[in-house]
Scaffold this active site. Sequence first.
Site: not given
Length: 318
Positions: A102, A145, A175
Amino acid sequence: MRVLVTGAAGFLGSHLCQRLLDEGHHVIGMDNFVTGRAQNMAALFENGGFHFVQHDVTNFVYVDGPLDAVMHFASPASPIDYLELPIQTLKVGSLGTHKTLGLAKAKGARYFLASTSEVYGDPLVNPQPESYWGNVNPVGPRGVYDEAKRFAEAMTMAYHRYHGLDVRIVRIFNTYGPAMRPHDGRVVSNFIRQALSGEPLTVYGDGSQTRSFCYVTDEIEGIYRLLMSDWVGPMNIGNPDEMTVIELAELVLELTESSSPIETRPLPQDDPQVRRPMIDRAKEVLDWTPQVPLRVGLEKTIDYFRQLGDEGRARGRA
Ligand SMILES: NC(=O)c1ccc[n+]([C@@H]2O[C@H](COP(=O)([O-])OP(=O)(O)OC[C@H]3O[C@@H](n4cnc5c(N)ncnc54)[C@H](O)[C@@H]3O)[C@@H](O)[C@H]2O)c1
């Protein structure tokens, strides 16, 4: 550019802010410190182009002045974190994504969503191309998740299709690197912390499950190139060099010169057996491939963990 980065106090968010500042952009970092740490942002404050706002992005997000990009990185990201914070994880992936979309719409800004390889769940296809729809258990513990990120991707594409918002979606694969929390429960941080402390390295299952690990500077390079590209839709950014968890444990023991033993524990529910990105799209569109070999990246990460000292590595222990 003037860029809002949510999750700025986290592992990837702090590296991303640094990269944006290095490129000469102005950055507003936002975080509520649920899993992040102020110390990750210490170097960012040395740059006059960095500002920070403490805020929970599941609530209405207000930012003064123009924005060219909104990069939504806020979310608990390691299995330990999102299993401990299931509702917050679902909220930041759903409400947080809606609020930041938004904001991007109101500012006419480009929107960048940090998604994850977990949208592929326990994949039945290896390596995983972006066209693969995944194999996710919505009601399993990890569903909080995986499904939050799948919702976030769907919401992002709805804003693109319905409102014409300019969007990017990166699917980040494992990562690692400096600024990870020693107790975040990820396999790389676990092994390095355990090896340096002389504790046994804990391997879940028989260790034959595979993972691929991308060094943080490579990941951020891919993310930056994607932000600057005109590619709309998901893009895998990760390292396709796959190895078993046991092989990783042995490499960490070798690099740390540790004599810690390896101990096995039962495999957690819905733990993916294989995980490897197909990166043809990133190669073609972004001219991106990972550059840092695992040994080199691990050595840098081990150095960081050593510098934390025994006390720093013990901090955050459950
Ligand atoms: N590190 C990885 O290997 C990896 C892999 C796939 C996807 N990702 C994604 O990258 C992003 C960053 O992950 P990370 O590894 O840096 O995790 P992290 O936990 O280190 O960072 C996340 C940050 O978001 C903040 N945050 C969480 N909820 C918030 C909220 N409601 N309002 C404001 N801030 C909030 C946390 O305090 C933290 O600083 C996440 O969206 C994650 O899903 C990371």
